[in-house]
Design an enzyme around this catalytic site. Structure first.
Site, PDB file in Angstrom:
ATOM      1  CB  CYS B  84      -0.926   0.116   1.250  1.00 61.04           C
ATOM      2  SG  CYS B  84      -2.332   1.219   0.663  1.00 61.04           S
ATOM      3  CG  HIS B 186      -4.352  -3.500   2.189  1.00 59.39           C
ATOM      4  ND1 HIS B 186      -3.513  -2.979   3.260  1.00 59.39           N
ATOM      5  CD2 HIS B 186      -4.769  -2.176   1.675  1.00 59.39           C
ATOM      6  CE1 HIS B 186      -3.291  -1.588   3.309  1.00 59.39           C
ATOM      7  NE2 HIS B 186      -4.124  -1.192   2.448  1.00 59.39           N
ATOM      8  CD  GLU B 188      -2.382  -6.107   4.885  1.00 60.97           C
ATOM      9  OE1 GLU B 188      -1.784  -6.353   3.752  1.00 60.97           O
ATOM     10  OE2 GLU B 188      -2.629  -4.897   5.259  1.00 60.97           O
TER      11      GLU B 188
END
Lengths: 255, 211
Positions: B84, B186, B188
């Protein structure tokens, strides 16, 4: 490509999910981690946890819950309810929540929106707005607080413009006229707000069937649709919701 | 020796790193949040996360010395991944922060996403592969990933672009050159797809560790 999000909302009391979620093979229907993991597997795009804890130690249990969910679940989640200060927000975000939503606190002290947005970025600052139709409001809708019980005298359209200016990254818009009715979103309200702001709008309040989710996007122009009971009580799966939306021509991430 | 590659996630006081750490752990790493230069030098792979805005991230990197640690890690040849805003700071600079220099590992600018689209792009979107980079190994198309961003790197000559997404036109979603990987989305927060991408980085880190 704009891709509509489907967001189940879970009510949490003292770190436990309430209003019974009804997955057949779940071990503990009150465990937020287990339920969040299940919704991830089922294809939910995000989750919203609404903290309805009344007790004064709410903050610690909710922070612990945020951490537990973030340990195990790898989709974005928002925590709302009872967040009053930047410090409340900071603790939840540091514990692993992706976003926090503020409602009553933003009305009472609008600077809290700017404070959260400045420290953590607009993307994690959701402003939740409970609106009710009102002949006295210029837009026809007035902002309410305290779970829809308290009038503010603030016009809904003025408020959405103000919170966008203050740095909100997203608006979670609930029609208090429709909430709990299963009659569908208040599409007039939703489309009016969606047209008025440049940030994403989550439609909430009133979903009773899958076509309501479709309407929220096609007619309400919402970026995301939030629902609780139709998912929790096993009436519909996330996959069914997305299939119906895709059939209606709405781009979605398949479940 | 745990058998798990050591992945250092650079902790410079910006935002929520908890999910990144847990994601890399799920993906098989011994993942540590750290600002310790010794641990960063000892790591098999280094991750630069980032949320919020470009200028505060650059300022915090400078304050903690992790700007230098990032450059050193990249020059060491070990796997390095920006996520990001941690991707955006690898570029020369950003429209968001005129006059603030990035780390300059990619010699072009980060720009506002153009066109009449909502900013931020806050949604899941499909990664359109550009080439066949191992960042996306083991994933079947269409690959859905979660994005939250208002700016993205310029396309450049596109030789380092791993994937784009369509948001009012093609938007750079991932780049890579040599040992440097970077994702605008992202991983994650991208469910099973994202964990596979993190696992691919852990695999690369393990391979680098044995060389």
């Amino acid at each position: 490509m704009r891709v509509a999000r489907v967001i189940p909302c879970l009510d949490v009391d003292a770190g436990r999910v309430v209003k019974g979620v009804n997955f057949v093979d779940i071990r503990d229907a009150g465990d937020p981690v287990e339920l969040a993991a299940r919704y991830d597997t089922e294809g939910a795009d995000e989750l919203v946890f609404l903290d309805i804890t009344a007790s004064s130690d709410r903050r610690d249990t909710t922070v612990a819950m945020a951490r537990a969910v973030a340990d195990e679940v790898f989709i974005p989640f928002t925590i709302g309810g009872g967040i009053r200060t930047l410090d409340d927000a900071r603790r939840l975000l540091r514990a692993g929540a992706d976003k926090v939503s503020v409602n009553t606190a933003a009305v009472r002290r609008p600077e809290v929106v700017s404070e959260i947005s400045r420290e953590f970025g607009a993307q994690c600052c959701v402003v939740a707005i409970d609106a009710r139709s009102s002949s006295e409001a210029p837009s026809g809708y007035e902002v309410f607080t305290h779970g829809g019980r308290t009038r503010t005298g603030i016009d809904c359209l003025e408020w959405v413009a103000e919170v966008e200016r203050l740095g909100a990254g997203e608006i979670l818009l609930t029609s208090m006229d429709r909430d709990g009715t299963r009659e569908g979103f208040e599409l007039n309200l939703t489309s009016m707000v969606a047209a008025a702001v440049g940030i994403p709008v989550i439609a909430s309040g009133g979903v009773g069937n899958l076509d309501h989710l479709v309407e929220g996007v096609t007619e309400g122009k919402a970026d995301a649709v939030l629902a609780a009971s139709i998912f929790h009580y096993g009436k519909h799966t996330i996959a069914e919701a997305k299939t119906r939306m895709a059939q209606a021509g709405i781009p979605v991430r398949p479940a | 020796m745990t058998g798990r590659p050591l992945v250092a996630i650079l902790d410079y006081g910006i935002g929520n790193l908890h999910s990144a750490q847990k994601g890399f752990e799920h993906a098989g790493a011994d993942a540590r949040l750290t600002a310790d230069p010794g641990l960063i030098r000892a790591a098999d792979g280094v991750v630069l996360p980032g949320v919020g805005a470009f200028a505060p991230c650059m300022a915090a990197l400078g304050r903690t010395g992790l700007d230098t640690a990032s450059v050193d890690a990249v020059q060491s040849g070990r796997p390095f991944m920006g996520i990001c805003v941690g991707m955006q700071v690898l570029f020369a600079g950003s429209d968001e922060a005129p006059g603030v220099s990035g780390l300059g590992m990619f010699d072009r600018m980060v720009r506002w996403i153009p066109g009449p689209v909502k900013r931020p792009q806050m949604q899941w979107n499909v990664l359109q592969r550009s080439g066949d980079h191992r960042m996306l190994a083991g994933l079947d198309d269409p690959i859905w990933a979660y994005f939250v961003h208002s700016l993205a790197p310029e396309m450049g000559d596109a030789s380092d672009v791993v994937a784009t997404c369509d948001y009012g036109g093609p938007v750079v979603a991932a780049v890579a050159r040599d040992n440097v990987w970077a994702a605008q989305f992202h991983p994650e927060k991208s469910s099973a797809v994202g964990l596979q991408i993190l696992a691919n980085f852990v695999t690369a880190s393990a391979a680098a560790a044995t060389n």
